[in-house]
Write an enzyme that holds these catalytic residues in place. Sequence first.
Site, short mmCIF file in Angstrom:
data_model
loop_
_atom_site.label_atom_id
_atom_site.label_comp_id
_atom_site.label_asym_id
_atom_site.label_seq_id
_atom_site.Cartn_x
_atom_site.Cartn_y
_atom_site.Cartn_z
CE LYS A 76 -24.25 15.85 39.29
NZ LYS A 76 -25.05 14.72 40.09
CG ASP A 135 -20.36 8.23 42.64
OD1 ASP A 135 -20.20 9.24 43.39
OD2 ASP A 135 -21.60 7.97 42.42
CD GLU A 146 -29.42 12.91 44.37
OE1 GLU A 146 -30.16 13.99 44.20
OE2 GLU A 146 -28.80 12.38 43.63
CD GLU A 184 -24.85 11.36 38.49
OE1 GLU A 184 -24.52 10.27 38.61
OE2 GLU A 184 -24.97 12.26 39.54
CD GLU A 237 -24.21 7.79 46.79
OE1 GLU A 237 -23.74 8.63 46.97
OE2 GLU A 237 -24.73 7.31 45.51
O1 GCW Z 1 -22.70 9.52 44.15
C1 GCW Z 1 -23.59 9.96 42.89
C2 GCW Z 1 -24.82 9.85 43.69
C3 GCW Z 1 -25.75 10.94 43.03
C4 GCW Z 1 -25.23 12.36 43.43
C5 GCW Z 1 -24.01 12.33 42.39
C6 GCW Z 1 -23.00 13.66 42.52
C7 GCW Z 1 -25.89 14.26 44.10
O2 GCW Z 1 -25.27 8.68 43.26
O3 GCW Z 1 -26.94 10.84 44.02
O4 GCW Z 1 -26.07 13.48 42.96
O5 GCW Z 1 -22.99 11.15 42.75
O6 GCW Z 1 -22.13 13.59 43.32
O7 GCW Z 1 -23.25 14.50 41.90
#
Ligand code: GCW
Length: 709
Positions: free
Chosen positions: A302, A380, A182, A306, A408
């Site tokens: 986590k 984020d 990921e 999400e 990212e």
């Molecule tokens: O930044 C976002 C990402 C997800 C990621 C999430 C997280 C692992 O787009 O891909 O998932 O954060 O940090 O949990």
Amino acid sequence: MRKLFTLISLLLLAGLTRAENGYDLWLRYPAITDAGLSGRYKQVIKQLVISGNSSVIKSAGSELRYGLQKMLSVNVSANDQVTMDGALIVGTPKMIPAIKTLQISELTAVGQEGFVIESVVSGGRKATIITANTDVGILYGVFNFLRLIQTGQSLDHLHIADHPKVTFRVLDHWDNLDGTIERGYAGSSLWDWQRLPGYLDPRYKDYARANASIGINGVVLNNVNAKAKSLTRPYIIKAAALADVFRAYGIRTYLTARFSAPIELGNLKTADPLDPEVKKWWKEKVDEIYHYIPDFGGFLVKANSEGQPGPQDYKRTHADGANVLAEALEPHGGMVMWRAFVYENKKGSDRAMQAYNEFKPLDGKFNKNVFLQVKYGPIDFQPREAFHPLFGAMPKTPIAPEFEITQEYLGFASHLVYLAPLFKEYLQTDTYAQGKGSTISKITDGTLEGHQLSAIAGVANIGSDINWCGHPFGQANWYAFGRIAWNSGLTSAQIAEEWLKMTFTNDPAFLGPVEQMMLQSREAAVNYMMPLGLNHIMNLGTHYGPGPWGRIPGWNAWDYHRSDSSGIGTDRTLSGTNAVSQYFPPLDKEFADLKTCPQKYLLWFHHVPWSYKMASGQTLWTELVNHYYAGVDSVDHMISIWNIAGKKIDPERYQDVRQLLLQQKKEAMWWRDGCVLYFQTYSKLPLPEGLPAPAHPLTYYQHISFPNE
Ligand code: GCW
């Protein structure tokens, strides 16, 4: 005839030397060609005395011999007596009487992982010692000693005592069991789950060496978007095989834990953390893991974020959830890294505020072996965010900052963005939690709030690509994370210089300009992507390229920039979401006042009129556009630096970086032109005088597609 000979030998040599592909990272150990310098080094390393039988000492010894062989062509054989001037004595006082006799007083201060390197006189002979209280301290000392040689420093009159300021320095891999990663941009996962535990890829050891060389002492193997399968016995055994390799380099292995595993694997009806059956299941699972991995580090979790399951599914708190795991791990010395990355994607709520609201009331409710892992900003991993208000807000809970080493939101493995300045920007930030000087760095290392244990995490940018990180300069971010985790006092420039010397060359004609190029690169990216506090305006699906116009179900980039005919930015003051109230005084007021709000956070906290007069005297519109253009200009500057300085290194890596910089330039323009034209539809103002107009209309930029979208 002689010319022909030279030609033939040159050709032979070229055939024998492997093309530079970046695999060796900063551990290349090239031969030192300066005869004077290598002569001086050899005086100090005529003999090696090393003692200890542990796997960690063996790693230290073999690295030392390997490095010295490659750099100085010395084949020092180890023996246990100092017989001449110029001995290098390596070991703990317990193992080496000669060191014990010296009674090195600095050893008390360097703790469990620190080391001392010192030029001494032992039994009347000149010697250099690398010593520590533990074997892993010796390993770190050895890497430090090798770094002195790699970076061309003197080995005379050494007096170095160093130790890490943070206890757990951890890389988080977001690797899935199917080999994908990921947000990974450097190929697939290094972990070959299919062939583990039987087949150990040699890269596992090289990966561990690289980590140990920068002091990383923990790795989480799998994605926080976790599968319960990683906790089944076959996978524990596979993980144990990796842990066996890493252990010899002082690295503990961690796993992510899917909160619903008791249901998925244990056939229980619930994963309610207060249910006795659930507690029992976790306890037995943890005992099983420790059977195979006796030094298992613990779980990274986590939860309720999400779509991941979590304690709130049972109306329990994050603390209830973390504690059930913590209780199971505690007898074995394991930790829980519980993530604070939570948000519900609800209209009308400010995403930047949710983690604080959810976690702050839980301060003091977590077991003592729980860390709360908090991203540097409350949204984020954006190119720049206001810092996360949870830092300093939970003094009874140790907080581990989480950084993203993988890019990212910063151009994946295509853009050269050196992240040390970003890491340091946050660690140096003063939260004012306990008055002036309450920096995130002091919260991280535990000194501000009096925590014994401390932690820091970075999401890895490592994959199966031959050069590990995709972009040759991506390696610098892995390196910088480790160095800063060890000592956040190191400067971005120092770290860049070390890395450049070890990775490329000690040639000053390369170092000076390329270091400058690195140091400006993060601000360049902020400028061409999201200047003045803008955030989350990338393509919403891919996180690559601009997308301030973007809409996908549940997401709307407009919610982040809020442009209209009156201005741009999110009002987080009292008249808006009041997120400013989550910061300690005087920051709450400073951020809330348009005049005192740091310009870099301006549009993060305020909706600002297009015609607002900025400190520079220019209007917001002019300044915003200027930032975008300055971003592209910086990339141009980086290219012109590389075109000259880059020629000082091998042609392979020179070309590699050159191609990528040209792509970065194209994409920086894509960002600039797309964003400026889009925001212009709201501001209705002309481009500031003198700036070249974008080559295409807005729709062109809106329709640039991205592979794999
Ligand atoms: O930044 C976002 C990402 C997800 C990621 C999430 C997280 C692992 O787009 O891909 O998932 O954060 O940090 O949990």
